[in-house]
Design a protein around this motif. Structure first.
Motif, PDB file in Angstrom:
ATOM      1  N   HIS A   1       0.819  -1.201   0.000  1.00 57.63           N
ATOM      2  CA  HIS A   1       0.000   0.000   0.000  1.00 57.63           C
ATOM      3  C   HIS A   1       0.864   1.266   0.000  1.00 57.63           C
ATOM      4  O   HIS A   1       0.501   2.269  -0.631  1.00 57.63           O
ATOM      5  N   GLN A   2       1.989   1.238   0.703  1.00 59.23           N
ATOM      6  CA  GLN A   2       2.883   2.388   0.673  1.00 59.23           C
ATOM      7  C   GLN A   2       3.365   2.648  -0.749  1.00 59.23           C
ATOM      8  O   GLN A   2       3.389   3.789  -1.221  1.00 59.23           O
TER       9      GLN A   2
ATOM     10  N   LEU B   1       0.590   4.110  -2.941  1.00 59.19           N
ATOM     11  CA  LEU B   1       0.300   5.522  -2.687  1.00 59.19           C
ATOM     12  C   LEU B   1       1.280   6.446  -3.410  1.00 59.19           C
ATOM     13  O   LEU B   1       0.879   7.454  -4.000  1.00 59.19           O
TER      14      LEU B   1
ATOM     15  N   VAL C   1      -3.253  10.724  -3.786  1.00 55.59           N
ATOM     16  CA  VAL C   1      -2.977   9.960  -2.567  1.00 55.59           C
ATOM     17  C   VAL C   1      -4.211   9.926  -1.681  1.00 55.59           C
ATOM     18  O   VAL C   1      -4.599   8.880  -1.155  1.00 55.59           O
ATOM     19  N   TRP C   2      -4.869  11.084  -1.533  1.00 53.79           N
ATOM     20  CA  TRP C   2      -6.030  11.196  -0.640  1.00 53.79           C
ATOM     21  C   TRP C   2      -7.140  10.244  -1.096  1.00 53.79           C
ATOM     22  O   TRP C   2      -7.735   9.528  -0.289  1.00 53.79           O
TER      23      TRP C   2
ATOM     24  N   ALA D   1      -6.809   7.604  -2.975  1.00 53.51           N
ATOM     25  CA  ALA D   1      -6.359   6.220  -2.875  1.00 53.51           C
ATOM     26  C   ALA D   1      -6.481   5.686  -1.456  1.00 53.51           C
ATOM     27  O   ALA D   1      -6.811   4.512  -1.252  1.00 53.51           O
ATOM     28  N   THR D   2      -6.255   6.540  -0.447  1.00 52.45           N
ATOM     29  CA  THR D   2      -6.364   6.064   0.933  1.00 52.45           C
ATOM     30  C   THR D   2      -7.777   5.554   1.220  1.00 52.45           C
ATOM     31  O   THR D   2      -7.950   4.537   1.886  1.00 52.45           O
TER      32      THR D   2
ATOM     33  N   ILE E   1      -6.274   9.790   6.192  1.00 53.20           N
ATOM     34  CA  ILE E   1      -5.151  10.714   6.068  1.00 53.20           C
ATOM     35  C   ILE E   1      -5.526  12.044   6.696  1.00 53.20           C
ATOM     36  O   ILE E   1      -6.688  12.453   6.665  1.00 53.20           O
TER      37      ILE E   1
ATOM     38  N   LEU F   1      -0.964   8.960   8.201  1.00 53.99           N
ATOM     39  CA  LEU F   1      -1.787   7.975   7.494  1.00 53.99           C
ATOM     40  C   LEU F   1      -1.861   6.675   8.290  1.00 53.99           C
ATOM     41  O   LEU F   1      -0.970   6.354   9.081  1.00 53.99           O
TER      42      LEU F   1
END
Length: 269
Positions: free
Chosen positions: A26-27, A30, A178-179, A181-182, A189, A223
């Motif tokens: 997941h890192q 992102l 990124v936002w 995707a979280t 986040i 996150l």
């Protein structure tokens, strides 16, 4: 998750995360989706630091909590952001922007209308509000399994020149990727903003992260995976309302507001 649903369901996580570490998969995902964002001439001015070292996270948490305490104790926070505070659902519905302070300890509720006065500030200091908020802030950051620092390449980010706008635009697009995707990954986040309010504290983070001279540290985010039932901080707010379309969209010229009732729902978080 459908893209439009992901946009509508986008949230800022004000509460704690699960203690589970964020998986390497997941890192990687992102930062990969961040790199898919548009940038001027494909300059890709963004740089990222993935922070999972507990000692570094704890030190950033201490700086963040200390910054919150100072901002609240000195009244800087309330003065700087006064235009954005709402104290009733009716006011929030009328303005449709800002934040609605909907959770306070009972002892503080009688003073909500007076927090911008010197008397209200003195009362909050006596009741230990700055310390309460500072500890809440410190715990949230310290309990985050992952921090993400965002930097810009100084060759592209040159304040006072058009390149600075292009760089910030690209960074914003990258972080929006990124936002979103979280949310699809069951994560949350939140922007760690308080150290940026105090220049010397921001410099401490720059030094802690060993940011080189050719990069500019722009922001730090926390996150993690979101629990099914979130525990909210002692003093908390919501920001679900969005302005009506007629309040921010025009048709052809700025003389003609766009009609309401067309397009997506006007609530988010």
């Amino acid at each position: 998750m459908d893209l439009f649903e992901a946009m509508r369901n986008r949230r800022t996580t004000n509460g704690p995360f699960l203690p589970d570490p964020v998986s390497e998969e997941h890192q990687r995902l992102l930062v990969e989706v961040a790199a898919m964002a548009p940038s001027h001439f494909n300059s890709q001015p963004w740089r990222f630091i993935l922070i999972d070292d507990r000692e570094i996270i704890e030190r950033i948490a201490d700086i963040s909590g200390e910054s919150m305490r100072r901002l609240m104790e000195e009244g800087t926070f309330w003065k700087r952001y006064r235009p954005y505070f709402r104290f009733s659902e009716e006011e929030m519905e009328e303005k449709r922007d800002g934040i609605f302070i909907d959770q306070l300890p009972k002892v503080l509720k009688p003073f909500t209308r007076h927090i911008f006065s010197e008397t209200g500030q003195a009362m909050m200091n006596r009741l230990g509000v700055p310390g309460t908020l500072a500890e809440d802030n410190r715990r949230l950051v310290a309990g985050s399994p992952l921090l993400l620092a965002v930097m810009l390449d100084r060759q592209e980010y040159r304040p006072g020149e058009l390149s600075a706008f292009y760089s910030v635009f690209g960074m914003g697009a990258a972080m929006e990727n990124v936002w979103l995707a979280t949310g699809a990954l069951g994560m949350g986040i939140q922007f760690i903003s308080t150290p940026m309010e105090i220049p010397e504290n921001w410099r401490r983070i720059v030094e802690l992260l060993e940011v080189p001279d050719d990069l500019e540290l722009m922001a730090v985010y926390r996150l993690g995976y979101v629990p099914r039932r979130q525990r909210r901080p002692s003093i908390d707010w919501t920001s679900r309302q969005r302005r009506r379309i007629s309040q921010y969209v025009f048709r052809n010229t700025c003389r003609t507001p766009e009609r309401d009732g067309i397009g997506v729902r006007q609530e988010s978080g």
